[in-house]
Design a protein around this motif. Structure first.
Motif, short mmCIF file in Angstrom:
data_model
loop_
_atom_site.label_atom_id
_atom_site.label_comp_id
_atom_site.label_asym_id
_atom_site.label_seq_id
_atom_site.Cartn_x
_atom_site.Cartn_y
_atom_site.Cartn_z
N TRP A 88 0.92 -1.30 0.11
CA TRP A 88 -0.08 0.07 0.07
C TRP A 88 0.86 1.30 0.10
N SER A 89 1.97 1.12 0.58
CA SER A 89 2.87 2.34 0.60
C SER A 89 3.24 2.76 -0.82
N LEU A 90 3.52 1.62 -1.48
CA LEU A 90 4.09 1.91 -3.08
C LEU A 90 2.89 2.21 -4.11
N ILE A 91 1.65 1.83 -3.56
CA ILE A 91 0.37 2.22 -4.31
C ILE A 91 0.25 3.55 -4.21
N ILE A 92 0.35 4.02 -2.96
CA ILE A 92 -0.15 5.37 -2.51
C ILE A 92 0.85 6.32 -2.97
N THR A 93 2.04 6.27 -3.02
CA THR A 93 3.02 7.10 -3.66
C THR A 93 2.98 7.11 -5.01
N SER A 94 2.70 5.90 -5.81
CA SER A 94 2.55 5.64 -7.14
C SER A 94 1.43 6.63 -7.71
N VAL A 95 0.46 6.64 -7.14
CA VAL A 95 -0.85 7.36 -7.61
C VAL A 95 -0.56 8.80 -7.49
N ILE A 96 0.13 9.20 -6.18
CA ILE A 96 0.41 10.66 -6.27
C ILE A 96 1.51 11.14 -7.26
N PHE A 97 2.68 10.30 -7.53
CA PHE A 97 3.33 10.53 -8.62
C PHE A 97 2.67 10.79 -10.16
N LEU A 98 1.76 9.81 -10.15
CA LEU A 98 1.05 9.93 -11.69
C LEU A 98 0.12 11.08 -11.54
N ALA A 99 -0.36 11.38 -10.66
CA ALA A 99 -1.21 12.59 -10.82
C ALA A 99 -0.34 13.87 -10.91
N LEU A 100 0.88 14.06 -10.31
CA LEU A 100 1.73 15.11 -10.36
C LEU A 100 2.39 15.15 -11.71
N ALA A 101 2.86 13.91 -12.07
CA ALA A 101 3.50 13.93 -13.37
C ALA A 101 2.61 14.27 -14.47
N PHE A 102 1.53 14.09 -14.56
CA PHE A 102 0.49 14.27 -15.77
C PHE A 102 0.17 15.78 -15.52
N LEU A 103 -0.27 16.25 -14.53
CA LEU A 103 -0.33 17.72 -14.22
C LEU A 103 0.75 18.51 -14.84
N ASN A 104 1.99 18.06 -14.59
CA ASN A 104 2.91 18.99 -15.06
C ASN A 104 3.88 18.29 -16.15
N LEU A 105 3.07 17.53 -16.78
CA LEU A 105 3.93 16.97 -18.11
C LEU A 105 4.74 17.90 -19.04
N ASN A 106 4.07 18.68 -19.60
CA ASN A 106 4.72 19.73 -20.39
C ASN A 106 5.90 20.41 -19.48
#
Length: 486
Positions: A88-106
């Motif tokens: 669950w630690s990896l799941i939670i941090t992965s979801v956070i990374f995914l959201a931040l990465a796509f919001l700041n993709l450019n």
């Protein structure tokens, strides 16, 4: 079964699970060097994957090794806590990374100088790969190497077949077949590689879904804190390792004086892959040895076993080093499909020795892992990373990619030496230092002469290889017989 036989069995099976997938991945070098239009494309792909390796370390933050450490030390009734908390630690941090990465993709795309499309694929692959880390670790901890191997081989088989389909069939033959023309996209070769990788990573996640069906939403915050305290030095060490392993591609892209550095990076990266033979051996041995270190840390005189294991690692590693260098010409003809890639071939012996040193370092690292001094792993790896950066910055502008190869060797050799010196203080292991040094030095000398002094002299090379094997037989025959009988 004796501890040594058990270890060798585990190493052999995990070796197959590692070597077979890596060998299939190795075939990708053949596909890419044959079907990419030029070396520049391969160089560009190598730079992107360099960033991929760094982000993969960040997203797993040492949790795999922490899982082994805490899972093996818990009673069975508490092991599920380790599984649930780490996952669950990896799941939670992965979801956070995914959201931040796509919001700041450019913004990330501009900062890293990577096309946004490529970056999107890489983010997807990273997340999928992170989600299988604990399921794979769980298989290893519960001695399920066959299942581990099947999933790994399936992953790389899908990746290879899709690469071949996209690059060899679709790109080369789309104009001849109407059904291929319908799905063909022009100037899309690198994207095809990422799509193939994405589908392969998704297949691995599908295979481990039963693990997630059994997962309970249980996050033991006290345990998580302990695991993070254990894992953060491993994260630092992992980042330092990634600098040593792949950051040279990024630096070459900025420091090479050539107008088109990615062409040079393409040749360097392709020749770098020939050193994969040593990397395969090191990785297979590490996968087998890591659970062994922890499970035998409380046995009677574990230091003696660790010393013996290290010696035999050096024996077989030296054999691989000599074999690859002696037969490097037929190997290069098979792997590198265009002669333009031969330009960087001189780095191969240097990188083989460098990875040999890295493998010895992994064996030496037992002292800080079983004594919970993982911060020393971070310190030593950081020193290696500093050496890598310093030598790269100093040498690349003058001798190009040879500077990067020398930097890798300097870093790994220094890490090996520092780890050995610290182990004498904190966890003395009775290494047979004279014999280990003898085997290491003999293999290096033979390789240097065979490649740089007497290239393509197969008489010298084969006689030297046989001479080394004879040396091992004369020195170790009694001990080997004793080990096999017990």
């Amino acid at each position: 079964m004796s501890a040594y036989k058990s270890l060798f069995k585990q190493t052999f099976i995990y070796g197959l699970a590692t070597v077979l997938p890596r060998m299939i991945s190795f075939l990708l070098v053949i596909v890419h060097t044959k079907y990419f239009d030029d070396r520049e494309l391969y160089g560009e792909l190598s730079v992107v994957f360099a960033y991929f390796v760094i982000f993969n370390v960040l997203l797993t933050y040492g949790m795999e090794t922490a899982f082994f450490r805490f899972y093996s030390n818990q009673p069975k009734s508490k092991q599920n806590d380790v599984v649930n908390t780490s996952t669950w630690s990896l799941i939670i941090t992965s979801v956070i990374f995914l959201a931040l990465a796509f919001l700041n993709l450019n913004s990330i795309s501009q900062f890293l100088d990577i096309k946004a499309d490529y970056l999107a694929y890489v983010i997807g692959i990273l997340i999928l790969d992170v989600l299988v880390v604990i399921p794979f670790a769980y298989m290893r901890a519960n001695k399920k190497p066959v299942k581990f191997a099947v999933i790994k081989v399936t992953n790389v088989s899908i990746n290879f077949l899709l690469n071949f389909f996209f690059l060899a069939w679709l790109v080369q033959l789309h104009s001849k077949f109407e059904f291929l023309e319908a799905i063909y996209v022009d100037d899309f070769q690198i994207s095809y590689v990422f799509i193939a990788n994405l589908i392969a990573s998704l297949s691995s996640l599908v295979f481990v879904l039963p693990f997630y069906f059994k997962l309970k939403f249980s996050l033991n915050t006290k345990l998580l804190k302990q695991m993070l305290n254990y894992s953060w030095p491993i994260l630092v060490a992992g980042l330092a390792f990634s600098v040593n392993e792949v950051f040279d591609r990024i630096l070459l892209n900025y420091l090479l004086p050539e107008d088109n550095p990615k062409e040079i990076i393409g040749a360097y990266s392709a020749c770098y892959k020939i050193a994969v033979f040593m990397m395969l051996y090191v990785t297979a041995f590490r996968l087998g040895i890591e659970p062994f270190f922890f499970s035998h840390s409380k046995s009677k005189q574990p230091e003696v076993a660790y010393a013996t294991i290290t010696k035999y690692f050096v024996i077989f590693g030296a054999l691989i080093l000599i074999g690859v260098v002696v037969f490097i010409n037929p190997i290069k003809s098979i792997i590198l499909q265009k002669e333009s890639y031969y330009e960087a071939l001189a780095i191969v012996p240097i990188l083989l020795v460098a990875n040999f040193c890295l493998g010895i370092y992994h064996n030496l690292s037992v002292w800080y892992k079983v004594t919970d001094r993982t911060k020393f792993g971070a310190y030593i790896s950081t020193v290696g990373a500093i050496i890598t950066l310093a030598v790269n910055f100093s040498l690349i502008p003058y001798i190009g990619y040879m500077g990067s190869a020398i930097a890798t060797l300097a870093a790994y050799f220094s890490m090996m030496l520092i780890s050995y010196l610290y182990s004498r203080k904190y966890y003395p292991i009775p290494f047979q230092l004279k014999r280990i040094s003898l085997y290491f030095c003999v293999s290096v000398v033979i390789s240097v002469i065979s490649f740089y002094v007497m290239p393509e002299n197969y008489i010298f090379g084969i006689l030297s290889l046989l001479g080394y094997i004879t040396l091992i037989y004369l020195n170790e025959k009694d001990e080997i017989k004793h080990m096999l009988q017990n």
